[in-house]
Design a protein around this motif. Structure first.
Motif, PDB file in Angstrom:
ATOM      1  N   ALA A  20       0.836  -1.204   0.000  1.00  0.00           N
ATOM      2  CA  ALA A  20       0.000   0.000   0.000  1.00  0.00           C
ATOM      3  C   ALA A  20       0.870   1.253   0.000  1.00  0.00           C
ATOM      4  CB  ALA A  20      -0.904  -0.006   1.228  1.00  0.00           C
ATOM      5  N   LYS A  22       2.587   4.524   1.123  1.00  0.00           N
ATOM      6  CA  LYS A  22       2.901   4.920   2.501  1.00  0.00           C
ATOM      7  C   LYS A  22       3.673   6.233   2.570  1.00  0.00           C
ATOM      8  CE  LYS A  22       3.236   0.143   4.253  1.00  0.00           C
ATOM      9  NZ  LYS A  22       3.034  -0.549   2.966  1.00  0.00           N
ATOM     10  N   ALA A  35      -8.891  -0.573  -3.458  1.00  0.00           N
ATOM     11  CA  ALA A  35      -8.556   0.411  -2.424  1.00  0.00           C
ATOM     12  C   ALA A  35      -9.277   0.078  -1.121  1.00  0.00           C
ATOM     13  CB  ALA A  35      -8.922   1.809  -2.896  1.00  0.00           C
ATOM     14  N   TYR A  36     -10.547  -0.321  -1.257  1.00  0.00           N
ATOM     15  CA  TYR A  36     -11.301  -0.699  -0.053  1.00  0.00           C
ATOM     16  C   TYR A  36     -10.647  -1.876   0.653  1.00  0.00           C
ATOM     17  CZ  TYR A  36     -14.784  -2.905   2.874  1.00  0.00           C
ATOM     18  OH  TYR A  36     -15.424  -3.506   3.936  1.00  0.00           O
ATOM     19  N   ILE A  38      -7.569  -2.916   0.618  1.00  0.00           N
ATOM     20  CA  ILE A  38      -6.306  -2.548   1.259  1.00  0.00           C
ATOM     21  C   ILE A  38      -6.576  -1.918   2.620  1.00  0.00           C
ATOM     22  CG2 ILE A  38      -4.358  -0.948   1.130  1.00  0.00           C
ATOM     23  CD1 ILE A  38      -4.342  -1.415  -1.898  1.00  0.00           C
ATOM     24  N   VAL A  39      -7.476  -0.938   2.638  1.00  0.00           N
ATOM     25  CA  VAL A  39      -7.781  -0.253   3.901  1.00  0.00           C
ATOM     26  C   VAL A  39      -8.437  -1.209   4.884  1.00  0.00           C
ATOM     27  CG1 VAL A  39      -9.029   1.661   4.969  1.00  0.00           C
ATOM     28  CG2 VAL A  39      -7.976   1.968   2.712  1.00  0.00           C
ATOM     29  N   HIS A  40      -9.390  -1.997   4.380  1.00  0.00           N
ATOM     30  CA  HIS A  40     -10.103  -2.954   5.243  1.00  0.00           C
ATOM     31  C   HIS A  40      -9.129  -3.934   5.900  1.00  0.00           C
ATOM     32  CE1 HIS A  40     -13.226  -5.806   6.512  1.00  0.00           C
ATOM     33  NE2 HIS A  40     -12.451  -6.757   5.997  1.00  0.00           N
ATOM     34  N   GLU A  42      -5.860  -3.607   6.394  1.00  0.00           N
ATOM     35  CA  GLU A  42      -4.959  -2.963   7.355  1.00  0.00           C
ATOM     36  C   GLU A  42      -5.665  -2.723   8.681  1.00  0.00           C
ATOM     37  OE1 GLU A  42      -2.212  -0.079   6.538  1.00  0.00           O
ATOM     38  OE2 GLU A  42      -1.460  -1.032   4.704  1.00  0.00           O
ATOM     39  N   LEU A  43      -6.950  -2.422   8.634  1.00  0.00           N
ATOM     40  CA  LEU A  43      -7.688  -2.147   9.865  1.00  0.00           C
ATOM     41  C   LEU A  43      -7.941  -3.400  10.692  1.00  0.00           C
ATOM     42  CD1 LEU A  43     -10.255   0.539   8.645  1.00  0.00           C
ATOM     43  CD2 LEU A  43      -8.190   0.876  10.008  1.00  0.00           C
TER      44      LEU A  43
END
Length: 484
Positions: A20, A22, A35-36, A38-40, A42-43
């Motif tokens: 991702a 940084k 994109a979703y 990746i964020v999902h 990481e969370l």
């Protein structure tokens, strides 16, 4: 040439074959589902919010509240011309909260929503500073206003620094963990803009004696003519005591209380980003703090530190108010005190702990705070136990008490809406598991233990299976240091 079909599997799409972004702003765009993801993903490294017993904030919302939040994503609450009904719901909430806190003129009192209790506290402090200026500014030779308080949340230290006000924190007495009314007068003078009474102390969850502080200031006025107002920081207690301890006098029933702040997103059950600042009467909010702006389509008054902010939190707060009413709030808030008392009883039965606050609604918020007994040396400290609980997903704060008691360490668990008896049982079991692990494998190699006692727990009580053996040497030297 052969046409290579686009991959139909999400994880074979471009963008997931590299790390991702940084370091800097990315050059290339991504498919939204990539994109979703990746964020999902990481969370996933974040904790589970309902197991975070260090936070005061709301971690559970029903489906209707979530729908209202989603439907209000585009509403800017400061734009009262474009969103007049959102503004109307805010006005209704102000009147409801003022009524809840016994304002003498609730339909017409001054108040506002904020992003949280910290902003609301600063507005209350600024109003007190402006009122102090209006009445002559005290000792003009020094010209430095001050406020008096006990142990406070960091927002008050920020207020003192940002707005050039001296903070006078009263040292704790040896036998007390809150500001004592008898100590207030000695710290007040002509430059004192207010006394801040904390109704739900951050460190332990205990209430300060607002009525006792008011009586002490009444006596001070009789002998010195100093008329010093009270601001109540009811960040958490403001939406608990009215329903669970209605006979407790702390709010506008005391004429000396001129303003109160509270968090809607704590025990008010609203989502994150909701706070309230309410003044006893309109005259207690100096008009110099109110700005009239007209570039959003109509003239409107605002007296917030923030300007544009989302309206969903206020909308959802109104939903909670009308959904539950006084009876519903009393039922919901009484239940979290029931869970807190259950947790406190289980901790006490274990043996090594002294309960500082066990969830009595007349003494404090729905929280449990405890410390290791002075006379017992368990071979671990509360920071060690906090670390062990993190391995099971629990986040529970361990920290030193304020000045003059900083050698004492406590743990505190906030019991919020959504934390059940069954979850308390799971927590007690994990505390026992962590204690047993620490006794068998002390974190300091110099500790020796030939045989660890161990603890057991059942569905109704937590009791030691036998008295734990003493650790040698003492771990008291470690008890005041937080692990890095």
């Amino acid at each position: 040439m052969h046409n290579i079909p686009e991959p139909d599997d999400l994880f074979a799409l471009p963008g997931l074959s590299r790390t991702a972004p940084k370091a800097g702003f990315p050059k290339w765009e991504l498919f939204p589902q990539v994109a979703y993801e990746i964020v999902h993903d990481e969370l996933m490294l974040d904790g589970v919010s309902r197991m975070n017993l260090a936070t005061f904030c709301t971690t559970w919302l029903d489906d209707q509240a979530r729908r209202l939040m989603a439907e209000s994503l585009d509403k800017n609450i400061v734009d009262k011309d474009e969103y007049p009904q959102t503004a109307e719901l805010e006005r209704r909430c102000v009147r409801m909260v003022a009524d809840l806190w016994h304002s003498p003129d609730a339909p017409r009192t001054a108040g506002t929503s904020t992003t949280g209790s910290s902003e609301a506290a600063m507005l209350g402090g600024l109003a007190a500073k402006f009122r102090w200026r209006q009445r002559g500014g005290g000792d003009v030779s020094s010209g430095v206003p001050n406020f008096v308080c006990g142990p406070v949340q960091v927002c008050w230290e920020k207020f003192a620094r940002y707005f050039d006000v001296e903070i006078r924190q009263i040292p704790l007495r040896a036998d007390r963990l809150t500001m004592h009314p008898d100590d207030v007068a000695a710290h007040c003078d002509a430059n004192t803009i207010m006394v801040v009474a904390t109704f739900g102390q951050t460190f332990t969850g205990l209430y300060e004696d607002v009525e006792g502080i008011a009586k002490a200031l009444d006596q001070l006025q009789r002998v010195s003519e100093l008329n010093i107002p009270i601001h109540v920081d009811a960040a958490s207690g403001g939406f608990l005591a009215p329903f669970t301890a209605p006979d407790l006098i702390w709010d506008f029933r005391l004429p000396r209380v001129k303003s109160i702040n509270a968090s809607g997103h704590k025990t008010g059950l609203a989502p994150l980003g909701a706070g309230w600042a309410i003044w006893r009467e309109t005259a207690d909010l100096p008009p110099e703090l109110v700005f009239n702006v007209d570039y959003l389509g109509g003239s409107m008054a605002t007296f917030n530190l923030n300007f544009s902010r989302p309206g969903g939190q206020v909308i959802t707060q109104y939903y909670e108010f009308i959904r539950l009413g006084r009876i519903g709030y009393a039922r919901v808030q009484s239940q979290i005190y029931h869970v807190a008392k259950h947790l406190a009883a289980g901790l006490k039965a274990l043996g090594p702990f002294t309960i500082v606050h066990g969830g009595d609604p007349h003494l404090g918020i729905a929280a449990v705070s405890w410390r290791l007994k002075d006379e017992q040396d368990q071979g671990f400290n509360l920071y060690d136990l906090s670390d062990r609980l993190r391995t099971r997903g629990w986040l529970i704060a361990a920290y030193p008490l304020p000045a003059d008691r900083e050698n004492e360490t406590v743990m505190r668990a906030l019991v919020r809406h959504g934390f059940t008896i069954d979850m308390a049982e799971m927590l007690l079991s994990d505390i026992i598991r962590g204690m047993n692990q620490l006794m068998k494998h002390p974190l300091t190699t110099s500790l020796t233990r030939t045989e660890a006692g161990g603890f057991t727990h059942n569905a109704t009580a937590a009791v030691p299976s036998e008295k734990p053996a003493s650790a040698t040497p003492s771990t008291k030297a470690r008890s005041g240091k937080k692990k890095s």
